[in-house]
Design a protein around this motif. Structure first.
Motif, PDB file in Angstrom:
ATOM      1  N   MET A  94       0.854  -1.191   0.000  1.00  0.00           N
ATOM      2  CA  MET A  94       0.000   0.000   0.000  1.00  0.00           C
ATOM      3  C   MET A  94       0.889   1.239   0.000  1.00  0.00           C
ATOM      4  O   MET A  94       1.766   1.372   0.836  1.00  0.00           O
ATOM      5  N   VAL A  95       0.662   2.100  -0.953  1.00  0.00           N
ATOM      6  CA  VAL A  95       1.430   3.341  -1.016  1.00  0.00           C
ATOM      7  C   VAL A  95       0.686   4.390  -0.204  1.00  0.00           C
ATOM      8  O   VAL A  95      -0.504   4.623  -0.415  1.00  0.00           O
ATOM      9  N   VAL A  96       1.394   5.008   0.722  1.00  0.00           N
ATOM     10  CA  VAL A  96       0.787   6.074   1.517  1.00  0.00           C
ATOM     11  C   VAL A  96       0.816   7.333   0.658  1.00  0.00           C
ATOM     12  O   VAL A  96       1.867   7.776   0.247  1.00  0.00           O
ATOM     13  N   ASN A  97      -0.348   7.852   0.340  1.00  0.00           N
ATOM     14  CA  ASN A  97      -0.355   9.081  -0.441  1.00  0.00           C
ATOM     15  C   ASN A  97      -1.311  10.114   0.123  1.00  0.00           C
ATOM     16  O   ASN A  97      -1.568  11.129  -0.487  1.00  0.00           O
ATOM     17  N   ASP A  98      -1.817   9.846   1.306  1.00  0.00           N
ATOM     18  CA  ASP A  98      -2.701  10.817   1.926  1.00  0.00           C
ATOM     19  C   ASP A  98      -1.882  11.680   2.877  1.00  0.00           C
ATOM     20  O   ASP A  98      -1.247  11.170   3.792  1.00  0.00           O
ATOM     21  N   LEU A  99      -1.901  12.972   2.640  1.00  0.00           N
ATOM     22  CA  LEU A  99      -1.128  13.887   3.481  1.00  0.00           C
ATOM     23  C   LEU A  99      -1.480  13.749   4.957  1.00  0.00           C
ATOM     24  O   LEU A  99      -0.618  13.891   5.813  1.00  0.00           O
ATOM     25  N   ALA A 100      -2.738  13.453   5.250  1.00  0.00           N
ATOM     26  CA  ALA A 100      -3.176  13.337   6.641  1.00  0.00           C
ATOM     27  C   ALA A 100      -2.494  12.176   7.362  1.00  0.00           C
ATOM     28  O   ALA A 100      -2.468  12.137   8.587  1.00  0.00           O
ATOM     29  N   ASP A 101      -1.933  11.231   6.605  1.00  0.00           N
ATOM     30  CA  ASP A 101      -1.235  10.097   7.215  1.00  0.00           C
ATOM     31  C   ASP A 101       0.167  10.461   7.700  1.00  0.00           C
ATOM     32  O   ASP A 101       0.771   9.715   8.460  1.00  0.00           O
ATOM     33  N   LEU A 102       0.687  11.585   7.238  1.00  0.00           N
ATOM     34  CA  LEU A 102       2.034  11.980   7.653  1.00  0.00           C
ATOM     35  C   LEU A 102       2.010  12.526   9.067  1.00  0.00           C
ATOM     36  O   LEU A 102       1.076  13.218   9.468  1.00  0.00           O
ATOM     37  N   LYS A 103       3.082  12.237   9.790  1.00  0.00           N
ATOM     38  CA  LYS A 103       3.212  12.705  11.177  1.00  0.00           C
ATOM     39  C   LYS A 103       3.121  14.231  11.233  1.00  0.00           C
ATOM     40  O   LYS A 103       3.794  14.920  10.478  1.00  0.00           O
ATOM     41  N   GLY A 104       2.267  14.723  12.109  1.00  0.00           N
ATOM     42  CA  GLY A 104       2.182  16.163  12.319  1.00  0.00           C
ATOM     43  C   GLY A 104       1.231  16.903  11.403  1.00  0.00           C
ATOM     44  O   GLY A 104       1.023  18.099  11.574  1.00  0.00           O
ATOM     45  N   ILE A 105       0.650  16.230  10.412  1.00  0.00           N
ATOM     46  CA  ILE A 105      -0.235  16.945   9.490  1.00  0.00           C
ATOM     47  C   ILE A 105      -1.697  16.786   9.903  1.00  0.00           C
ATOM     48  O   ILE A 105      -2.328  17.734  10.316  1.00  0.00           O
ATOM     49  N   GLY A 106      -2.215  15.589   9.828  1.00  0.00           N
ATOM     50  CA  GLY A 106      -3.613  15.385  10.209  1.00  0.00           C
ATOM     51  C   GLY A 106      -4.586  16.013   9.219  1.00  0.00           C
ATOM     52  O   GLY A 106      -4.182  16.701   8.289  1.00  0.00           O
ATOM     53  N   PRO A 107      -5.873  15.797   9.429  1.00  0.00           N
ATOM     54  CA  PRO A 107      -6.878  16.240   8.464  1.00  0.00           C
ATOM     55  C   PRO A 107      -6.968  17.751   8.276  1.00  0.00           C
ATOM     56  O   PRO A 107      -7.187  18.223   7.168  1.00  0.00           O
ATOM     57  N   LYS A 108      -6.755  18.514   9.349  1.00  0.00           N
ATOM     58  CA  LYS A 108      -6.867  19.977   9.247  1.00  0.00           C
ATOM     59  C   LYS A 108      -5.805  20.554   8.312  1.00  0.00           C
ATOM     60  O   LYS A 108      -6.115  21.276   7.365  1.00  0.00           O
ATOM     61  N   TYR A 109      -4.554  20.214   8.569  1.00  0.00           N
ATOM     62  CA  TYR A 109      -3.479  20.734   7.722  1.00  0.00           C
ATOM     63  C   TYR A 109      -3.516  20.112   6.329  1.00  0.00           C
ATOM     64  O   TYR A 109      -3.172  20.767   5.353  1.00  0.00           O
ATOM     65  N   ALA A 110      -3.941  18.857   6.227  1.00  0.00           N
ATOM     66  CA  ALA A 110      -4.051  18.219   4.909  1.00  0.00           C
ATOM     67  C   ALA A 110      -5.026  19.002   4.034  1.00  0.00           C
ATOM     68  O   ALA A 110      -4.757  19.257   2.858  1.00  0.00           O
ATOM     69  N   ALA A 111      -6.139  19.431   4.617  1.00  0.00           N
ATOM     70  CA  ALA A 111      -7.139  20.208   3.876  1.00  0.00           C
ATOM     71  C   ALA A 111      -6.557  21.560   3.445  1.00  0.00           C
ATOM     72  O   ALA A 111      -6.753  22.002   2.310  1.00  0.00           O
ATOM     73  N   ILE A 112      -5.824  22.199   4.346  1.00  0.00           N
ATOM     74  CA  ILE A 112      -5.193  23.490   4.033  1.00  0.00           C
ATOM     75  C   ILE A 112      -4.176  23.318   2.899  1.00  0.00           C
ATOM     76  O   ILE A 112      -4.131  24.105   1.955  1.00  0.00           O
ATOM     77  N   LEU A 113      -3.357  22.270   2.986  1.00  0.00           N
ATOM     78  CA  LEU A 113      -2.353  22.026   1.950  1.00  0.00           C
ATOM     79  C   LEU A 113      -3.013  21.779   0.596  1.00  0.00           C
ATOM     80  O   LEU A 113      -2.571  22.294  -0.430  1.00  0.00           O
ATOM     81  N   LYS A 114      -4.084  21.005   0.598  1.00  0.00           N
ATOM     82  CA  LYS A 114      -4.781  20.724  -0.660  1.00  0.00           C
ATOM     83  C   LYS A 114      -5.321  22.005  -1.280  1.00  0.00           C
ATOM     84  O   LYS A 114      -5.304  22.163  -2.500  1.00  0.00           O
ATOM     85  N   GLU A 115      -5.776  22.934  -0.451  1.00  0.00           N
ATOM     86  CA  GLU A 115      -6.307  24.202  -0.950  1.00  0.00           C
ATOM     87  C   GLU A 115      -5.249  25.047  -1.645  1.00  0.00           C
ATOM     88  O   GLU A 115      -5.572  25.850  -2.513  1.00  0.00           O
ATOM     89  N   ILE A 116      -3.990  24.886  -1.265  1.00  0.00           N
ATOM     90  CA  ILE A 116      -2.928  25.669  -1.913  1.00  0.00           C
ATOM     91  C   ILE A 116      -2.226  24.854  -3.003  1.00  0.00           C
ATOM     92  O   ILE A 116      -1.185  25.238  -3.509  1.00  0.00           O
ATOM     93  N   GLY A 117      -2.794  23.704  -3.348  1.00  0.00           N
ATOM     94  CA  GLY A 117      -2.278  22.933  -4.476  1.00  0.00           C
ATOM     95  C   GLY A 117      -1.319  21.819  -4.123  1.00  0.00           C
ATOM     96  O   GLY A 117      -0.756  21.180  -5.009  1.00  0.00           O
ATOM     97  N   VAL A 118      -1.095  21.576  -2.842  1.00  0.00           N
ATOM     98  CA  VAL A 118      -0.239  20.467  -2.423  1.00  0.00           C
ATOM     99  C   VAL A 118      -1.167  19.320  -2.052  1.00  0.00           C
ATOM    100  O   VAL A 118      -1.670  19.245  -0.944  1.00  0.00           O
ATOM    101  N   ASP A 119      -1.427  18.446  -3.040  1.00  0.00           N
ATOM    102  CA  ASP A 119      -2.462  17.438  -2.827  1.00  0.00           C
ATOM    103  C   ASP A 119      -1.929  16.016  -2.715  1.00  0.00           C
ATOM    104  O   ASP A 119      -2.696  15.064  -2.703  1.00  0.00           O
ATOM    105  N   SER A 120      -0.609  15.884  -2.634  1.00  0.00           N
ATOM    106  CA  SER A 120      -0.037  14.547  -2.480  1.00  0.00           C
ATOM    107  C   SER A 120       1.298  14.636  -1.750  1.00  0.00           C
ATOM    108  O   SER A 120       1.918  15.704  -1.681  1.00  0.00           O
ATOM    109  N   ILE A 121       1.727  13.503  -1.229  1.00  0.00           N
ATOM    110  CA  ILE A 121       3.025  13.429  -0.562  1.00  0.00           C
ATOM    111  C   ILE A 121       4.138  13.739  -1.559  1.00  0.00           C
ATOM    112  O   ILE A 121       5.085  14.452  -1.258  1.00  0.00           O
TER     113      ILE A 121
END
Length: 72
Positions: A3-30
Motif C-alpha cells: 500500500m502506497v501512503v499518499n494521503d497527506l493526513a497520514d504523515l506525522k504532524g499533518i492530520g486532516p486539518k493541515y491536509a485540507a489546508i495544503l490541498k487548498e494551496i495545491g499540495v495534494d499529495s506526498i
C-alpha cells in the motif's frame, strides 16, 4: 501488494486539518509536498488563511522531511 501512503493526513504532524489546508494551496499529495520549500509553504498557507496558530517554518520543514521519508 504494497500500500502506497499518499494521503497527506497520514504523515506525522499533518492530520486532516493541515491536509485540507495544503490541498487548498495545491499540495495534494506526498509526492508534491516533497518538492516544496518550507518558507514558501508557510507563506502560501498564511496568504490564503491568515496566520495559523502553531504553524512555523520548522513545522513545514518537518512535513517535507516526513514526505521525503515515505517510499515513493
Amino acid at each position: 501488494m504494497n500500500m502506497v501512503v499518499n494521503d497527506l493526513a497520514d504523515l506525522k504532524g499533518i492530520g486532516p486539518k493541515y491536509a485540507a489546508i495544503l490541498k487548498e494551496i495545491g499540495v495534494d499529495s506526498i509526492k508534491e509536498l516533497r518538492h516544496r520549500n518550507a518558507a514558501n509553504l508557510k507563506e502560501m498557507i498564511e496568504s490564503r488563511h491568515g496566520a495559523v496558530v502553531g504553524l512555523s517554518e520548522t513545522e513545514c520543514q518537518t512535513w517535507i522531511d516526513e514526505a521525503k521519508a515515505v517510499e515513493p
